[in-house]
Design an enzyme around this catalytic site. Structure first.
Site, PDB file in Angstrom:
ATOM      1  N   HIS A 132      -2.339  -5.337  -6.421  1.00  0.00           N
ATOM      2  CA  HIS A 132      -2.467  -6.593  -5.686  1.00  0.00           C
ATOM      3  C   HIS A 132      -3.912  -7.063  -5.733  1.00  0.00           C
ATOM      4  O   HIS A 132      -4.834  -6.314  -6.013  1.00  0.00           O
ATOM      5  CB  HIS A 132      -1.978  -6.449  -4.240  1.00  0.00           C
ATOM      6  CG  HIS A 132      -2.652  -5.348  -3.471  1.00  0.00           C
ATOM      7  ND1 HIS A 132      -2.295  -4.026  -3.580  1.00  0.00           N
ATOM      8  CD2 HIS A 132      -3.672  -5.386  -2.592  1.00  0.00           C
ATOM      9  CE1 HIS A 132      -3.055  -3.302  -2.796  1.00  0.00           C
ATOM     10  NE2 HIS A 132      -3.914  -4.100  -2.184  1.00  0.00           N
ATOM     11  N   TRP A 184     -13.715   2.635  -3.391  1.00  0.00           N
ATOM     12  CA  TRP A 184     -14.013   1.416  -4.153  1.00  0.00           C
ATOM     13  C   TRP A 184     -15.517   1.147  -4.205  1.00  0.00           C
ATOM     14  O   TRP A 184     -16.005   0.639  -5.194  1.00  0.00           O
ATOM     15  CB  TRP A 184     -13.246   0.204  -3.623  1.00  0.00           C
ATOM     16  CG  TRP A 184     -13.549  -0.163  -2.208  1.00  0.00           C
ATOM     17  CD1 TRP A 184     -14.527  -1.007  -1.753  1.00  0.00           C
ATOM     18  CD2 TRP A 184     -12.876   0.309  -1.044  1.00  0.00           C
ATOM     19  NE1 TRP A 184     -14.498  -1.085  -0.380  1.00  0.00           N
ATOM     20  CE2 TRP A 184     -13.489  -0.283   0.081  1.00  0.00           C
ATOM     21  CE3 TRP A 184     -11.785   1.174  -0.835  1.00  0.00           C
ATOM     22  CZ2 TRP A 184     -13.073  -0.037   1.382  1.00  0.00           C
ATOM     23  CZ3 TRP A 184     -11.376   1.411   0.464  1.00  0.00           C
ATOM     24  CH2 TRP A 184     -12.018   0.812   1.547  1.00  0.00           C
ATOM     25  N   HIS A 200       0.824  -1.207   0.000  1.00  0.00           N
ATOM     26  CA  HIS A 200       0.000   0.000   0.000  1.00  0.00           C
ATOM     27  C   HIS A 200       0.863   1.264   0.000  1.00  0.00           C
ATOM     28  O   HIS A 200       0.480   2.282  -0.580  1.00  0.00           O
ATOM     29  CB  HIS A 200      -0.964  -0.007   1.179  1.00  0.00           C
ATOM     30  CG  HIS A 200      -2.071  -0.998   1.021  1.00  0.00           C
ATOM     31  ND1 HIS A 200      -2.074  -2.214   1.645  1.00  0.00           N
ATOM     32  CD2 HIS A 200      -3.206  -0.964   0.278  1.00  0.00           C
ATOM     33  CE1 HIS A 200      -3.173  -2.880   1.307  1.00  0.00           C
ATOM     34  NE2 HIS A 200      -3.873  -2.146   0.474  1.00  0.00           N
ATOM     35  N   HIS A 259      -8.144  -8.832   1.321  1.00  0.00           N
ATOM     36  CA  HIS A 259      -7.177  -9.425   0.399  1.00  0.00           C
ATOM     37  C   HIS A 259      -7.015 -10.912   0.695  1.00  0.00           C
ATOM     38  O   HIS A 259      -6.953 -11.296   1.862  1.00  0.00           O
ATOM     39  CB  HIS A 259      -5.801  -8.771   0.590  1.00  0.00           C
ATOM     40  CG  HIS A 259      -5.833  -7.286   0.625  1.00  0.00           C
ATOM     41  ND1 HIS A 259      -5.961  -6.576   1.797  1.00  0.00           N
ATOM     42  CD2 HIS A 259      -5.777  -6.382  -0.371  1.00  0.00           C
ATOM     43  CE1 HIS A 259      -5.966  -5.284   1.520  1.00  0.00           C
ATOM     44  NE2 HIS A 259      -5.860  -5.137   0.216  1.00  0.00           N
ATOM     45  N   TYR A 314      -8.678  -0.610  -9.717  1.00  0.00           N
ATOM     46  CA  TYR A 314      -8.684   0.812  -9.392  1.00  0.00           C
ATOM     47  C   TYR A 314      -7.389   1.181  -8.685  1.00  0.00           C
ATOM     48  O   TYR A 314      -6.684   0.331  -8.139  1.00  0.00           O
ATOM     49  CB  TYR A 314      -9.916   1.202  -8.563  1.00  0.00           C
ATOM     50  CG  TYR A 314      -9.877   0.727  -7.129  1.00  0.00           C
ATOM     51  CD1 TYR A 314      -9.513   1.584  -6.102  1.00  0.00           C
ATOM     52  CD2 TYR A 314     -10.228  -0.574  -6.811  1.00  0.00           C
ATOM     53  CE1 TYR A 314      -9.487   1.150  -4.796  1.00  0.00           C
ATOM     54  CE2 TYR A 314     -10.211  -1.023  -5.502  1.00  0.00           C
ATOM     55  CZ  TYR A 314      -9.846  -0.146  -4.493  1.00  0.00           C
ATOM     56  OH  TYR A 314      -9.808  -0.580  -3.202  1.00  0.00           O
ATOM     57  N   GLU A 319     -15.397 -10.519   9.976  1.00  0.00           N
ATOM     58  CA  GLU A 319     -15.889  -9.147  10.128  1.00  0.00           C
ATOM     59  C   GLU A 319     -17.336  -9.072  10.592  1.00  0.00           C
ATOM     60  O   GLU A 319     -17.679  -8.230  11.414  1.00  0.00           O
ATOM     61  CB  GLU A 319     -15.749  -8.366   8.813  1.00  0.00           C
ATOM     62  CG  GLU A 319     -14.325  -7.989   8.499  1.00  0.00           C
ATOM     63  CD  GLU A 319     -14.207  -6.987   7.367  1.00  0.00           C
ATOM     64  OE1 GLU A 319     -15.149  -6.193   7.145  1.00  0.00           O
ATOM     65  OE2 GLU A 319     -13.162  -6.992   6.699  1.00  0.00           O
ATOM     66  N   GLU A 338      -4.392   2.448  -2.537  1.00  0.00           N
ATOM     67  CA  GLU A 338      -5.063   1.195  -2.873  1.00  0.00           C
ATOM     68  C   GLU A 338      -4.977   1.033  -4.382  1.00  0.00           C
ATOM     69  O   GLU A 338      -5.549   1.828  -5.128  1.00  0.00           O
ATOM     70  CB  GLU A 338      -6.537   1.225  -2.449  1.00  0.00           C
ATOM     71  CG  GLU A 338      -6.765   0.990  -0.979  1.00  0.00           C
ATOM     72  CD  GLU A 338      -6.616  -0.451  -0.550  1.00  0.00           C
ATOM     73  OE1 GLU A 338      -5.956  -1.252  -1.247  1.00  0.00           O
ATOM     74  OE2 GLU A 338      -7.142  -0.787   0.514  1.00  0.00           O
ATOM     75  N   GLU A 359      -5.742  -2.014  -6.645  1.00  0.00           N
ATOM     76  CA  GLU A 359      -6.255  -3.360  -6.483  1.00  0.00           C
ATOM     77  C   GLU A 359      -6.907  -3.915  -7.735  1.00  0.00           C
ATOM     78  O   GLU A 359      -7.580  -3.187  -8.468  1.00  0.00           O
ATOM     79  CB  GLU A 359      -7.270  -3.403  -5.335  1.00  0.00           C
ATOM     80  CG  GLU A 359      -6.637  -3.062  -4.005  1.00  0.00           C
ATOM     81  CD  GLU A 359      -7.556  -3.261  -2.828  1.00  0.00           C
ATOM     82  OE1 GLU A 359      -7.021  -3.503  -1.730  1.00  0.00           O
ATOM     83  OE2 GLU A 359      -8.794  -3.183  -2.981  1.00  0.00           O
ATOM     84  N   CYS A 396     -14.642  -6.339   2.599  1.00  0.00           N
ATOM     85  CA  CYS A 396     -13.609  -6.370   1.564  1.00  0.00           C
ATOM     86  C   CYS A 396     -12.257  -6.601   2.224  1.00  0.00           C
ATOM     87  O   CYS A 396     -12.054  -6.249   3.379  1.00  0.00           O
ATOM     88  CB  CYS A 396     -13.610  -5.098   0.732  1.00  0.00           C
ATOM     89  SG  CYS A 396     -13.651  -3.599   1.683  1.00  0.00           S
TER      90      CYS A 396
END
Length: 174
Positions: free
Chosen positions: A29, A156, A23, A66, A99, A84, A109, A111, A64
Site C-alpha cells: 500500500h 523504515w 497490515h 498513509h 519495503y 502529529e 508493513e 509499503e 510518516c
C-alpha cells in the site's frame, strides 16, 4: 475506520482496504515518510508514542503515514505533519522505496513509500497520542546511534537513512 490505497510495484492504485486489514494481510500500500531538517542541517527525529499499534517507543523520522483515498501523497504528508507535530512547511519528494517488514504482533508493513524533505526552525507542538518525544540531531550522531543501537529505530527509518544521508550530503555538506 481508516482506509489505505493498495498499489502494485509501480505505485499504480489497485484498490482500497481498511488499514489494519492491509497490515494483517501484508498487502502493498501507498505510504509516505517526511524528513525535516533545521537551518543547521540537523534532522528532526520523533520517538513514537507508547500506544502506537507497531514500533512503539522507537525513534524515527519526523512523520510518516498513509494517504487517504482521493488524497495525494503530498496532501497527506502536509496533513499528517500538522496533525502529529503541529506545523507546516514546504515539502519536496526526493525518492521512493518499497519495503516489507513483519512485526512481532502479527502485522506487516509492506509499503511503497514516498519520501519527502523539508526545512523547519519554528515551534513544534507534538500530538501526545502520536509522539512521545522529539529532538534535532546531527547526521553524524544519528549514523553512530543507528550503527550502535539499531533496535532503537524503526525499520523504515533504518532503510531510508542511507539514501537521505546521500541526499543531505549534496544539499548541506557541499
Amino acid at each position: 475506520m481508516e482506509n489505505v490505497i493498495l498499489v502494485n510495484e509501480h505505485d499504480e492504485e489497485i484498490g482500497i482496504m481498511e488499514k489494519m486489514q492491509a497490515h494483517e494481510k501484508g498487502l502493498l500500500h501507498r505510504a509516505f515518510s517526511i524528513f525535516i531538517f533545521n537551518a543547521e542541517g540537523q534532522m528532526l527525529l520523533q520517538q513514537r508514542a507508547k500506544k502506537k499499534y507497531h514500533s512503539p517507543n522507537l525513534w524515527t523520522n519526523a512523520c510518516c503515514s498513509h494517504p487517504r483515498p482521493g488524497e495525494t501523497t503530498l496532501q497527506a504528508a502536509k496533513r499528517r505533519l500538522q496533525e502529529e507535530l503541529g506545523f507546516e512547511t514546504e515539502l519536496q519528494e526526493v525518492f521512493e522505496f518499497t519495503y516489507n517488514a513483519p512485526f512481532d504482533n502479527g502485522l506487516t508493513e509492506h509499503e511503497f513509500d514516498h519520501v519527502y524533505t523539508g526545512t523547519y526552525d519554528g515551534v513544534i507542538k507534538p500530538n501526545i497520542n502520536e509522539v512521545l518525544d522529539y529532538c534535532y540531531k546531527s547526521m553524524e550522531d544519528i549514523q553512530q546511534s543507528l550503527d550502535s543501537h539499531p533496535h532503537k529505530y524503526t525499520i523504515w527509518f533504518a532503510i531510508a537513512f542511507p539514501r537521505i544521508l546521500d541526499w543531505w550530503k549534496l544539499k548541506y555538506a557541499a
